[in-house]
Design a protein around this motif. Structure first.
Motif, PDB file in Angstrom:
ATOM      1  N   ILE A   5      38.175  26.073  55.133  1.00  0.00           N
ATOM      2  CA  ILE A   5      39.112  27.433  55.200  1.00  0.00           C
ATOM      3  C   ILE A   5      39.095  28.014  56.377  1.00  0.00           C
ATOM      4  O   ILE A   5      40.129  28.668  56.873  1.00  0.00           O
ATOM      5  CB  ILE A   5      38.672  28.179  53.883  1.00  0.00           C
TER       6      ILE A   5
ATOM      7  N   TRP B  28      43.347  44.867  58.231  1.00  0.00           N
ATOM      8  CA  TRP B  28      42.573  43.511  57.911  1.00  0.00           C
ATOM      9  C   TRP B  28      43.160  42.714  56.807  1.00  0.00           C
ATOM     10  O   TRP B  28      43.563  43.283  55.460  1.00  0.00           O
ATOM     11  CB  TRP B  28      40.986  44.057  57.504  1.00  0.00           C
ATOM     12  N   GLU B  29      43.081  41.508  57.026  1.00  0.00           N
ATOM     13  CA  GLU B  29      43.659  40.308  55.995  1.00  0.00           C
ATOM     14  C   GLU B  29      42.376  39.782  55.528  1.00  0.00           C
ATOM     15  O   GLU B  29      41.499  39.489  56.255  1.00  0.00           O
ATOM     16  CB  GLU B  29      44.385  39.601  56.571  1.00  0.00           C
ATOM     17  N   ARG B  30      41.973  39.575  54.065  1.00  0.00           N
ATOM     18  CA  ARG B  30      40.922  39.372  53.597  1.00  0.00           C
ATOM     19  C   ARG B  30      41.216  37.993  52.807  1.00  0.00           C
ATOM     20  O   ARG B  30      42.082  38.081  51.970  1.00  0.00           O
ATOM     21  CB  ARG B  30      40.113  40.575  52.603  1.00  0.00           C
ATOM     22  N   VAL B  31      40.427  37.113  52.856  1.00  0.00           N
ATOM     23  CA  VAL B  31      40.417  35.749  52.338  1.00  0.00           C
ATOM     24  C   VAL B  31      39.148  35.369  51.760  1.00  0.00           C
ATOM     25  O   VAL B  31      38.124  35.342  52.464  1.00  0.00           O
ATOM     26  CB  VAL B  31      40.858  34.509  52.951  1.00  0.00           C
ATOM     27  N   LYS B  32      39.028  35.067  50.527  1.00  0.00           N
ATOM     28  CA  LYS B  32      37.633  34.743  49.756  1.00  0.00           C
ATOM     29  C   LYS B  32      37.336  33.367  49.820  1.00  0.00           C
ATOM     30  O   LYS B  32      38.182  32.352  49.876  1.00  0.00           O
ATOM     31  CB  LYS B  32      37.977  34.918  48.012  1.00  0.00           C
ATOM     32  N   LEU B  33      36.167  33.173  50.499  1.00  0.00           N
ATOM     33  CA  LEU B  33      35.510  31.827  50.833  1.00  0.00           C
ATOM     34  C   LEU B  33      34.837  31.383  49.563  1.00  0.00           C
ATOM     35  O   LEU B  33      33.860  32.102  48.797  1.00  0.00           O
ATOM     36  CB  LEU B  33      34.574  32.049  51.802  1.00  0.00           C
TER      37      LEU B  33
ATOM     38  N   LYS C 101      41.222  26.410  59.033  1.00  0.00           N
ATOM     39  CA  LYS C 101      42.634  26.369  58.599  1.00  0.00           C
ATOM     40  C   LYS C 101      43.195  27.705  59.017  1.00  0.00           C
ATOM     41  O   LYS C 101      44.142  27.722  59.523  1.00  0.00           O
ATOM     42  CB  LYS C 101      42.681  26.385  57.072  1.00  0.00           C
ATOM     43  N   HIS C 102      42.439  28.790  58.915  1.00  0.00           N
ATOM     44  CA  HIS C 102      43.095  30.096  59.191  1.00  0.00           C
ATOM     45  C   HIS C 102      42.774  30.380  60.409  1.00  0.00           C
ATOM     46  O   HIS C 102      43.614  31.327  61.166  1.00  0.00           O
ATOM     47  CB  HIS C 102      42.412  31.253  58.255  1.00  0.00           C
TER      48      HIS C 102
ATOM     49  N   TYR D 182      33.877  36.991  52.325  1.00  0.00           N
ATOM     50  CA  TYR D 182      35.101  36.904  52.534  1.00  0.00           C
ATOM     51  C   TYR D 182      35.422  36.770  54.036  1.00  0.00           C
ATOM     52  O   TYR D 182      34.539  37.471  54.722  1.00  0.00           O
ATOM     53  CB  TYR D 182      35.647  38.543  52.062  1.00  0.00           C
ATOM     54  N   LEU D 183      36.563  36.320  54.378  1.00  0.00           N
ATOM     55  CA  LEU D 183      36.706  36.208  55.833  1.00  0.00           C
ATOM     56  C   LEU D 183      37.877  37.338  56.180  1.00  0.00           C
ATOM     57  O   LEU D 183      39.013  37.533  55.485  1.00  0.00           O
ATOM     58  CB  LEU D 183      37.341  34.748  56.065  1.00  0.00           C
ATOM     59  N   TYR D 184      37.469  38.136  56.901  1.00  0.00           N
ATOM     60  CA  TYR D 184      38.556  39.277  57.557  1.00  0.00           C
ATOM     61  C   TYR D 184      39.121  38.743  58.908  1.00  0.00           C
ATOM     62  O   TYR D 184      38.294  38.355  59.765  1.00  0.00           O
ATOM     63  CB  TYR D 184      37.573  40.479  57.566  1.00  0.00           C
TER      64      TYR D 184
END
Length: 304
Positions: free
Chosen positions: A92, A77-82, A95-96, A61-63
Motif C-alpha cells: 500500500i 493530511w490524507e490518512r490511509v489505514k494500513l 502504491k500511494h 495509518y499512512l499520513y
C-alpha cells in the motif's frame, strides 16, 4: 504562496517550539516527523509534500500532505489505514507513494518496520507474566506495627479478664448477685455466662447424637440355673436316703414312726365318721391305703 525555503530559514535559525537540542544532536518532537531528527529533509513544517506513519491504538495509518491542500488546514493530511500484515502494508505504501521522492519513501518504510517490531515486542511483554515491584512507605509500616501491638495487648487483657471472671464464678465468690458487680464491665460476665450455656447445649446435643452402645452378655445363664436345680434335687434325694438309712438302723426311730401312724389312722377314722351322711347319699369308691415298713416286716391296711 507557500515557500518551503523561507519557512525553514525562519524555523532553523530563529525559533521552533518542536526543536530539542541535546549533547548528541538536535531532535524534533513533532509527532508527524518521520525520522525524529531536525533537518531540512525531515521537517514536516518546511516540506509542502510530506508523508509519515502514525499509530492509533495499535493500528497504523499512512499520513500524506500535498501542496494542493495547503489552503485547507482541516484537510491538510490524507490518512490511509494500513493492514496488520507487514507485506501488504508495504504494498500500500508503494502504491500511494509511487511518484514521491525516494528518500521519503525509504524513510516511511523504515518507520513502518521499526513500529512493527515495537508492536511485536509489546505483545510478548503483555503475555509474559512479570513480578510487579511495589514500594511501601516506612511510616505506614510503623503505624501498622503499632496497631498490631495494641490489638494483641487488648486481646490478651480481654482473655485474662474472662479467665478471672470464670474462675470467680465457678468458686461462687459472687453468688447469685453477680449482676450487681461494678468492678468489671457487665458485658464480660454476660459473655462468660453465654459461653457456659452454649457449652452445656453442645454437650447435650452430643449426648443425644451419641449412638447406643453395644453390649455382649452370656447366653447360657438359664442352662446353668437348670443344672444347679438338678444338682440341688439330687443332693436332696441323697440326703433323704441317708436320713432313711439312719432312721431304719435306729430302733427308737421305729417307735416314733409307729406312734405317728396311729395318730394318722385315728384322724382318718374321725374324718370318715363326719363324712358318713354324705357318703350314704352318694356312694364313693373304696380307697385302700397300705402302709409298708421294710425294717419291721409289718404291713398295715386301712380301708376308708
Amino acid at each position: 504562496m507557500q515557500n518551503d525555503e523561507v519557512i525553514w530559514q525562519v524555523i532553523r535559525h530563529k525559533h521552533c517550539s518542536f526543536m530539542s537540542k541535546i549533547e548528541t544532536g538536535i531532535f524534533c518532537r513533532n509527532p508527524y516527523n518521520v525520522t525524529g531528527i531536525c533537518n531540512r529533509s525531515s521537517c514536516p513544517l518546511a516540506n509542502s509534500r510530506y508523508a509519515t506513519i502514525r499509530d492509533h491504538d495499535g493500528v497504523f495509518y499512512l499520513y500524506m500532505k500535498t501542496i494542493e491542500r495547503a489552503h485547507m488546514p482541516n484537510k491538510l493530511w490524507e490518512r490511509v489505514k494500513l493492514p496488520r500484515n507487514y507485506e501488504k502494508a508495504l504494498e500500500i505504501i508503494d502504491k500511494h507513494l509511487m511518484y514521491w521522492p525516494k528518500f521519503l519513501v525509504h524513510k516511511t518504510k523504515q518507520r513502518l518496520t521499526k513500529m512493527t517490531q515495537m508492536r511485536i515486542r509489546m505483545r510478548k511483554l503483555a503475555l509474559k507474566t512479570r513480578e510487579k515491584i511495589m514500594t511501601t512507605p516506612r511510616k505506614e509500616k510503623k503505624r501498622e506495627a503499632r496497631r498490631e501491638e495494641k490489638a494483641e495487648k487488648a486481646a490478651v487483657l480481654d482473655k485474662s479478664i474472662e479467665r478471672e471472671l470464670l474462675e470467680r464464678l465457678k468458686k461462687g465468690v459472687y453468688g447469685d448477685a453477680y449482676k450487681d458487680i461494678y468492678n468489671y464491665p457487665f458485658d464480660k460476665y454476660q459473655k462468660v455466662l453465654e459461653g457456659e450455656e452454649m457449652q452445656l447445649d453442645t454437650e447435650r446435643d452430643e449426648e443425644e447424637e451419641e449412638e447406643p452402645e453395644i453390649e455382649y452378655v452370656e447366653g447360657y445363664d438359664e442352662l446353668e440355673e437348670e443344672d444347679d436345680i438338678e444338682d440341688f434335687a439330687g443332693f436332696s434325694m441323697d440326703t433323704s436316703h441317708a436320713d432313711d438309712d439312719i432312721v431304719g438302723s435306729d430302733e427308737e426311730a421305729e417307735a416314733v414312726i409307729r406312734k405317728r401312724e396311729r395318730k394318722e389312722s385315728a384322724f382318718a377314722s374321725r374324718r370318715f365318721e363326719k363324712d358318713e351322711p354324705a357318703a350314704k347319699s352318694k356312694k364313693k369308691p373304696r380307697v385302700l391305703v397300705e402302709v409298708e415298713h421294710e425294717d419291721a416286716g409289718v404291713r398295715q391296711k386301712a380301708v376308708h
